[in-house]
Motif scaffolding. Structure first.
Motif, PDB file in Angstrom:
ATOM      1  N   PRO A   1       0.800  -1.232   0.000  1.00 21.92           N
ATOM      2  CA  PRO A   1       0.000   0.000   0.000  1.00 21.92           C
ATOM      3  C   PRO A   1       0.838   1.290   0.000  1.00 21.92           C
ATOM      4  O   PRO A   1       0.437   2.287  -0.586  1.00 21.92           O
ATOM      5  CB  PRO A   1      -0.830  -0.120   1.284  1.00 21.92           C
ATOM      6  CG  PRO A   1      -0.927  -1.593   1.536  1.00 21.92           C
ATOM      7  CD  PRO A   1       0.353  -2.191   1.037  1.00 21.92           C
ATOM      8  N   HIS A   2       2.010   1.283   0.648  1.00 21.43           N
ATOM      9  CA  HIS A   2       2.781   2.530   0.763  1.00 21.43           C
ATOM     10  C   HIS A   2       4.126   2.517   0.035  1.00 21.43           C
ATOM     11  O   HIS A   2       4.917   3.453   0.216  1.00 21.43           O
ATOM     12  CB  HIS A   2       3.002   2.868   2.241  1.00 21.43           C
ATOM     13  CG  HIS A   2       1.742   3.222   2.953  1.00 21.43           C
ATOM     14  ND1 HIS A   2       0.981   2.286   3.616  1.00 21.43           N
ATOM     15  CD2 HIS A   2       1.085   4.398   3.070  1.00 21.43           C
ATOM     16  CE1 HIS A   2      -0.083   2.877   4.125  1.00 21.43           C
ATOM     17  NE2 HIS A   2      -0.046   4.153   3.808  1.00 21.43           N
ATOM     18  N   PHE A   3       4.409   1.506  -0.756  1.00 19.74           N
ATOM     19  CA  PHE A   3       5.681   1.482  -1.494  1.00 19.74           C
ATOM     20  C   PHE A   3       5.436   1.239  -2.980  1.00 19.74           C
ATOM     21  O   PHE A   3       4.689   0.319  -3.341  1.00 19.74           O
ATOM     22  CB  PHE A   3       6.616   0.379  -0.973  1.00 19.74           C
ATOM     23  CG  PHE A   3       7.266   0.698   0.346  1.00 19.74           C
ATOM     24  CD1 PHE A   3       8.464   1.393   0.399  1.00 19.74           C
ATOM     25  CD2 PHE A   3       6.681   0.299   1.538  1.00 19.74           C
ATOM     26  CE1 PHE A   3       9.062   1.695   1.618  1.00 19.74           C
ATOM     27  CE2 PHE A   3       7.265   0.587   2.763  1.00 19.74           C
ATOM     28  CZ  PHE A   3       8.473   1.284   2.804  1.00 19.74           C
ATOM     29  N   ILE A   4       6.102   2.050  -3.806  1.00 21.73           N
ATOM     30  CA  ILE A   4       5.989   1.925  -5.266  1.00 21.73           C
ATOM     31  C   ILE A   4       7.401   1.808  -5.835  1.00 21.73           C
ATOM     32  O   ILE A   4       8.256   2.649  -5.531  1.00 21.73           O
ATOM     33  CB  ILE A   4       5.348   3.199  -5.874  1.00 21.73           C
ATOM     34  CG1 ILE A   4       3.956   3.429  -5.287  1.00 21.73           C
ATOM     35  CG2 ILE A   4       5.300   3.116  -7.398  1.00 21.73           C
ATOM     36  CD1 ILE A   4       3.400   4.816  -5.594  1.00 21.73           C
ATOM     37  N   THR A   5       7.641   0.798  -6.649  1.00 21.76           N
ATOM     38  CA  THR A   5       8.930   0.716  -7.349  1.00 21.76           C
ATOM     39  C   THR A   5       8.791   1.363  -8.714  1.00 21.76           C
ATOM     40  O   THR A   5       7.912   0.986  -9.493  1.00 21.76           O
ATOM     41  CB  THR A   5       9.377  -0.736  -7.548  1.00 21.76           C
ATOM     42  OG1 THR A   5       9.514  -1.348  -6.275  1.00 21.76           O
ATOM     43  CG2 THR A   5      10.721  -0.817  -8.276  1.00 21.76           C
ATOM     44  N   VAL A   6       9.664   2.334  -8.995  1.00 29.15           N
ATOM     45  CA  VAL A   6       9.740   2.914 -10.334  1.00 29.15           C
ATOM     46  C   VAL A   6      11.073   2.466 -10.924  1.00 29.15           C
ATOM     47  O   VAL A   6      12.133   2.704 -10.345  1.00 29.15           O
ATOM     48  CB  VAL A   6       9.645   4.450 -10.293  1.00 29.15           C
ATOM     49  CG1 VAL A   6       9.808   5.023 -11.698  1.00 29.15           C
ATOM     50  CG2 VAL A   6       8.313   4.893  -9.680  1.00 29.15           C
TER      51      VAL A   6
END
Ligand SMILES: Cc1cc2nc3c(=O)[nH]c(=O)nc-3n(C[C@H](O)[C@H](O)[C@H](O)COP(=O)(O)OP(=O)(O)OC[C@H]3O[C@@H](n4cnc5c(N)ncnc54)[C@H](O)[C@@H]3O)c2cc1C
Length: 268
Positions: free
Chosen positions: A27-32
Motif C-alpha cells: 500500500p505505501h511502497f511503489i517501485t519505479v
C-alpha cells in the motif's frame, strides 16, 4: 585518522532516463524502474547508494535539465527559470542493472501533495527523469563486528539494499518501521540477521518514533557494534544520542543520516 563518513563514485554525471515500469509493491511502497542508454557509465557502489532524482513540476511538459557534468549542476540548475525548473529529491538505488541500463527506486507513497510522492504515484512508462549518482554512507569499519540497522519507511529501501549486499557471516539486528502490516516484505532469511518489522498500523506519532522507542528498550549486542540509522531526522539524531549517552557507544561507531524532516519540504 577519522573514519570516512561517505564515499562518492569516481565518476559522476547527470543522465537522462525514462520510466520503464511502475510496480505497486505494498500500500505505501511503489517501485519505479528507470532506464537510460547512458547507464553504462554509471558507477554503482551498492549498499545505500543514492541518486539525485530530477523530475518535472506538476502539469509541465518535458523535463528541463541543467547541461552539466560533475557537481556543476548545483549552480546551473538555478539558471533555469523557476516555473520550469525540475524538482530534485534524494532516493536510494534499490537495485541497479547497468548491463540492462536500468535501476529501481522504491518510493514511499506518503501523499499526493508532495512532489516526489505525487510523481511516483502517477508515473507512467516513458515519463522523463534525470539521475545524478551520489555516494554511500554505510561504511562499517570492520565487517566482522555486529551491526545494528534501523530505519523508518524512507530508509527501508537502503537497509534492504544493504542486506542484499551483505557479506556472508554478517551478524545484525535490524529494525524496520513501516506504515502498516501490509507494508512488511517477505525477505530471504539471512543466518545471523534478525529482522524486526515495526508496523505503526494507525498508531499515532511521526514516522521513526516507534523505531526509536523500540530500539531504546531493546537488548543490543554486547561489546562493540556498528550502527547505521536513517529516516526522519528525529530518529537518527535521537538514536545516536541514546547510543552515545546511555549505552556508551563511541560516536564514530554510528552512521546517522537524516533523510527528511517532518513538516518541512525538501529544497528544490
Ligand atoms: C540519501 C537519501 C536517500 C533516500 N532514499 C529514499 C528512498 O529510497 N525512498 C523514499 O521514499 N525516500 C527516500 N528518501 C527520503 C526522500 O528524499 C524524502 O522523503 C523527500 O522529502 C520526499 O520528497 P517529497 O517531494 O515527496 O516531499 P517534500 O516536498 O520533501 O515534503 C513535503 C511534506 O512531506 C513530508 N514528508 C517527506 N517525506 C515523507 C515521508 N517519507 N513520509 C511522510 N512524510 C514525508 C515533509 O515533512 C513535508 O511536510 C531519501 C533521502 C535521502 C537524503
Amino acid at each position: 585518522m577519522p573514519a570516512l563518513r561517505f564515499r562518492n563514485p569516481a565518476f559522476r554525471t547527470l543522465i537522462r532516463a525514462r520510466v520503464a515500469r511502475v510496480t505497486r509493491l505494498t500500500p505505501h511502497f511503489i517501485t519505479v524502474t528507470l532506464a537510460s542508454e547512458e547507464m553504462g557509465g554509471f558507477d554503482y557502489l551498492g549498499v545505500d547508494q543514492a541518486v539525485r532524482l530530477f523530475f518535472p513540476r506538476r502539469g509541465q511538459d518535458g523535463l528541463r535539465l541543467p547541461n552539466s557534468s560533475g557537481n556543476s549542476w548545483i549552480a546551473k540548475i538555478y539558471l533555469i527559470p523557476a516555473a520550469v525548473r525540475p524538482h530534485v529529491r534524494n532516493y536510494t538505488i534499490r537495485a541497479c542493472r547497468p548491463d540492462a541500463g536500468e535501476l529501481d527506486i522504491e518510493f514511499v507513497a506518503h501523499g499526493d501533495d508532495s512532489p516526489a510522492s505525487h510523481w511516483a504515484t502517477h508515473a507512467r512508462p516513458g515519463d522523463e527523469a534525470g539521475l545524478f549518482p551520489e555516494g554511500i554512507q554505510y561504511l562499517p569499519p570492520d565487517p566482522r563486528v555486529p551491526q545494528l540497522l534501523v530505519a523508518d519507511e524512507s530508509a527501508v529501501p537502503a537497509v534492504l539494499s544493504i542486506l542484499d549486499h551483505a557479506p556472508a557471516g554478517l551478524r545484525a539486528s535490524v529494525f524496520l518501521e513501516v506504515p502498516t502490516s501490509s507494508d512488511i516484505r517477505i525477505f530471504p532469511a539471512l543466518a545471523g540477521v534478525r529482522v524486526h518489522w515495526l508496523p505503526r498500523d494507525g498508531r499515532g506519532g511521526i514516522p521513526g518514533a516507534l523505531a526509536l522507542e523500540t530500539v531504546r528498550a531493546a537488548a543490543l549486542p554486547p561489546g562493540e557494534f556498528y550502527t547505521f540509522v536513517a529516516g526522519e531526522s528525529a530518529l537518527p539524531t535521537g538514536l545516536r544520542r541514546h547510543l552515545v549517552n546511555d549505552r556508551g557507544r563511541p560516536r564514530s561507531s554510528v552512521t546517522c543520516v537524516g533523510y527528511w524532516r517532518h513538516g518541512r519540504a525538501s529544497l528544490g
